[in-house]
Design an enzyme around this catalytic site. Structure first.
Site, PDB file in Angstrom:
ATOM      1  N   GLU A   1      28.228  39.305  27.630  1.00  0.00           N
ATOM      2  CA  GLU A   1      28.384  40.745  26.886  1.00  0.00           C
ATOM      3  C   GLU A   1      27.264  41.421  26.727  1.00  0.00           C
ATOM      4  O   GLU A   1      26.248  40.968  26.383  1.00  0.00           O
ATOM      5  CB  GLU A   1      29.195  40.803  25.454  1.00  0.00           C
ATOM      6  CG  GLU A   1      30.654  40.696  25.679  1.00  0.00           C
ATOM      7  CD  GLU A   1      31.310  40.368  24.291  1.00  0.00           C
ATOM      8  OE1 GLU A   1      30.623  40.332  23.314  1.00  0.00           O
ATOM      9  OE2 GLU A   1      32.665  40.707  24.447  1.00  0.00           O
ATOM     10  N   THR A  23      36.056  51.960  43.369  1.00  0.00           N
ATOM     11  CA  THR A  23      36.648  50.492  43.410  1.00  0.00           C
ATOM     12  C   THR A  23      35.773  49.667  44.401  1.00  0.00           C
ATOM     13  O   THR A  23      35.090  50.395  45.293  1.00  0.00           O
ATOM     14  CB  THR A  23      38.068  50.442  43.593  1.00  0.00           C
ATOM     15  OG1 THR A  23      38.292  51.011  44.978  1.00  0.00           O
ATOM     16  CG2 THR A  23      39.057  50.998  42.783  1.00  0.00           C
ATOM     17  N   LYS A  48      38.497  48.447  48.469  1.00  0.00           N
ATOM     18  CA  LYS A  48      39.269  49.345  49.379  1.00  0.00           C
ATOM     19  C   LYS A  48      38.674  49.237  50.766  1.00  0.00           C
ATOM     20  O   LYS A  48      38.215  48.124  51.221  1.00  0.00           O
ATOM     21  CB  LYS A  48      39.715  50.456  48.724  1.00  0.00           C
ATOM     22  CG  LYS A  48      40.628  50.336  47.680  1.00  0.00           C
ATOM     23  CD  LYS A  48      41.072  51.713  46.877  1.00  0.00           C
ATOM     24  CE  LYS A  48      41.896  51.317  45.631  1.00  0.00           C
ATOM     25  NZ  LYS A  48      42.311  52.460  44.896  1.00  0.00           N
ATOM     26  N   ARG A  52      37.997  42.386  44.093  1.00  0.00           N
ATOM     27  CA  ARG A  52      38.706  43.608  43.272  1.00  0.00           C
ATOM     28  C   ARG A  52      37.655  43.817  42.138  1.00  0.00           C
ATOM     29  O   ARG A  52      37.373  42.949  41.347  1.00  0.00           O
ATOM     30  CB  ARG A  52      40.162  43.186  42.647  1.00  0.00           C
ATOM     31  CG  ARG A  52      40.994  42.614  43.681  1.00  0.00           C
ATOM     32  CD  ARG A  52      42.444  42.663  43.080  1.00  0.00           C
ATOM     33  NE  ARG A  52      43.020  43.941  42.867  1.00  0.00           N
ATOM     34  CZ  ARG A  52      43.597  44.629  44.218  1.00  0.00           C
ATOM     35  NH1 ARG A  52      43.414  43.907  45.345  1.00  0.00           N
ATOM     36  NH2 ARG A  52      43.934  45.892  44.064  1.00  0.00           N
ATOM     37  N   ASP A  81      35.563  60.495  42.422  1.00  0.00           N
ATOM     38  CA  ASP A  81      36.014  59.232  42.634  1.00  0.00           C
ATOM     39  C   ASP A  81      36.584  58.727  44.034  1.00  0.00           C
ATOM     40  O   ASP A  81      37.159  59.376  44.720  1.00  0.00           O
ATOM     41  CB  ASP A  81      37.545  59.372  42.098  1.00  0.00           C
ATOM     42  CG  ASP A  81      38.203  58.015  41.735  1.00  0.00           C
ATOM     43  OD1 ASP A  81      37.851  57.086  42.589  1.00  0.00           O
ATOM     44  OD2 ASP A  81      39.101  57.842  41.117  1.00  0.00           O
TER      45      ASP A  81
HETATM   46  C1  LIG Z   1      42.776  52.665  43.641  1.00  0.00           C
HETATM   47  C2  LIG Z   1      42.184  53.836  42.994  1.00  0.00           C
HETATM   48  C3  LIG Z   1      41.772  53.753  41.520  1.00  0.00           C
HETATM   49  C4  LIG Z   1      42.083  52.755  40.516  1.00  0.00           C
HETATM   50  O1  LIG Z   1      41.645  51.433  41.184  1.00  0.00           O
HETATM   51  P1  LIG Z   1      42.289  50.211  40.319  1.00  0.00           P
HETATM   52  O2  LIG Z   1      41.421  49.148  40.757  1.00  0.00           O
HETATM   53  O3  LIG Z   1      43.894  49.980  41.014  1.00  0.00           O
HETATM   54  O4  LIG Z   1      42.540  50.414  39.030  1.00  0.00           O
HETATM   55  C5  LIG Z   1      41.245  55.070  41.051  1.00  0.00           C
HETATM   56  N1  LIG Z   1      40.999  55.949  41.593  1.00  0.00           N
HETATM   57  C6  LIG Z   1      41.420  56.205  43.073  1.00  0.00           C
HETATM   58  C7  LIG Z   1      40.989  57.570  43.864  1.00  0.00           C
HETATM   59  C8  LIG Z   1      42.159  55.147  43.486  1.00  0.00           C
HETATM   60  O5  LIG Z   1      42.194  55.663  44.910  1.00  0.00           O
END
Ligand SMILES: *Cc1c(COP(=O)(O)O)cnc(C)c1O
Length: 422
Positions: A59, A229, A232, A238, A203
């Site tokens: 932490e 993230t 992807k 993850r 984002d």
């Molecule tokens: C996938 C995604 C998230 C969330 O990610 P998680 O790891 O599933 O919580 C947030 N914003 C966008 C645009 C996404 O495509």
């Protein structure tokens, strides 16, 4: 045929779990995986994820931790931060968010108060739950206003974005989403945010790998806060990151810890470092451009077969098809395709007259199949399989499923995946 790296201790200790992991590895090998948010991570990323770093609590931040024994963890986290800064060209990176949704929550915690007005893209138009959609905490705790796409073009309606922003004066404006097949125009969003004194949050969860590989414009210089993230198109474990201009570094760090989270997941942090190392190499640029080339080739082939694509095509890794003209819903189509060896998801399309759990569309992504080595010349065949299954399923004809599944298996046998030894 087994998981790579092999799992001898797990198999000996708990065959029940080991068998499930093996079954999933085989399933990931046996299908053309076209869920737009998924990928295959490298064996190096898998190995980093499965290390003793999971044993350590840390932490706080490097040099300012609440537990002893951080001699190595501090180095792991600093290395990851430096790589993130280099790959994306940002001032500051926080690599601790557990996933994309908590990363976005940390931005709210840093920059807004409950009841404040925030703005994001509506979920049915391609936005994410955490951009203020009704059922999300972000839609319940904030006064969320939502923009969308134009019906005729399927692209962001910037007149609406500007009008809403002027009228509602949001504190935050989110740009990005989960089902946007076109280039996100960060400069235009930035201009609107500047005019109304809002903070623009880019984002880039879906497109981070394309940005890193130079296949999508970067939000750096337009958005002072960038969330993403790591699992992807970026092809890491993850996890998530928040990258900021220097001005916002302190507030964002405080919001992640102690504001929202406890100890960071250090095994994940190390795997993010590995993925960022991979993303900094020239072959990652090839991968990113191939992802887009594959999506464009697939979109062209689907259009030729009479598919109705939202916005008429794609600029990135993702295609959104409205199946209304094929006389079938997205859900039965996705289920039949999965049985035929083509894995994708049903999805709402903008202005969808059907319900979210049974919508009109399917979302198709090319990141994972690109990692696997498939190329634009394979896309007409994939479009033909999709068309054959969708058309037959619309007539309640199940007979093509086994044939297509066999043909898919034949192609994939020549394309090994990391994570599984066939
Ligand atoms: C996938 C995604 C998230 C969330 O990610 P998680 O790891 O599933 O919580 C947030 N914003 C966008 C645009 C996404 O495509």
């Amino acid at each position: 045929m087994s998981h790579e790296p092999p799992l001898p201790a797990l198999t000996a200790a708990d065959s029940e779990v080991a068998n499930l992991v093996e079954a999933e590895a085989r399933r990931q090998h046996d299908k053309i995986r076209m869920i737009a948010s998924e990928n295959y991570v490298s064996r190096a990323v898998l190995e980093a994820t499965g290390t003793v770093l999971t044993n350590k609590y840390s932490e706080g931040y490097a040099g300012r931790r609440y537990y002893e024994g951080q001699q190595v963890i501090d180095q792991v986290e600093n290395l990851t931060i430096e790589r993130a800064k280099a790959v994306f060209g940002v001032d500051h990176a926080n690599v601790q968010p557990y996933s994309g949704s908590p990363a976005n929550l940390a931005v709210y915690l840093a920059l807004a108060k409950p009841g404040d007005t925030i703005m994001g893209m509506a979920l049915p138009d391609g936005g994410h739950l955490t951009h203020g959609w009704t059922v999300s905490a972000t839609g319940k705790w904030f006064n969320a206003v939502r923009y969308g796409v134009r019906k005729e073009t399927g692209r962001v309606d910037f007149d609406q974005v500007r009008e809403l922003a002027r009228e509602q004066r949001p504190k935050l404006i989110f740009a990005g989403g989960t089902a946007i097949p076109r280039t996100i125009e960060f400069a235009t969003f930035a201009e609107i945010a500047r005019e109304v004194d809002a903070v623009l949050v880019a984002d880039i969860a879906h497109i981070a790998g394309l940005v890193a590989g130079g296949a999508h414009p970067s939000p750096v210089g337009h958005a002072p806060i960038i969330t993403t993230t790591t699992h992807k198109t970026l092809r890491g474990p993850r996890g998530a990151m928040i990258m900021t201009d220097a001005d916002y570094a302190k507030d964002i760090d405080k919001a992640v810890f102690p504001g929202l989270q406890g100890g960071p997941h250090n095994h994940t942090t190390a795997a993010i470092a590995v993925a960022l190392g991979e993303a900094s190499r020239p072959d990652f640029r090839d991968y990113a451009h191939n992802v887009v080339a594959n999506a464009k080739a697939l979109a062209d082939a689907l259009l030729e077969r009479g598919f109705d694509l939202v916005s008429g095509g794609t600029d990135n890794h993702l295609i959104l098809a409205d199946l209304t003209s094929k006389e079938i819903g997205g859900k039965p189509a996705a289920q039949a395709l999965d049985r035929a060896g083509i894995e994708l998801n049903y999805n709402t399309v903008p202005f969808d007259p059907r319900k979210p759990f049974d919508p009109s569309g399917i979302r198709i992504g090319t990141a994972a199949l690109t990692t696997r080595g498939l190329r634009p010349e394979h896309q007409p065949q994939i479009a033909e399989w999709i068309d054959r299954v969708v058309t037959a399923t619309a007539r309640s004809d199940e007979s093509v499923i086994d044939t297509v599944s066999a043909e898919v298996g034949e192609l994939l046998a020549e394309y090994p995946i990391p994570g599984y030894a066939a």
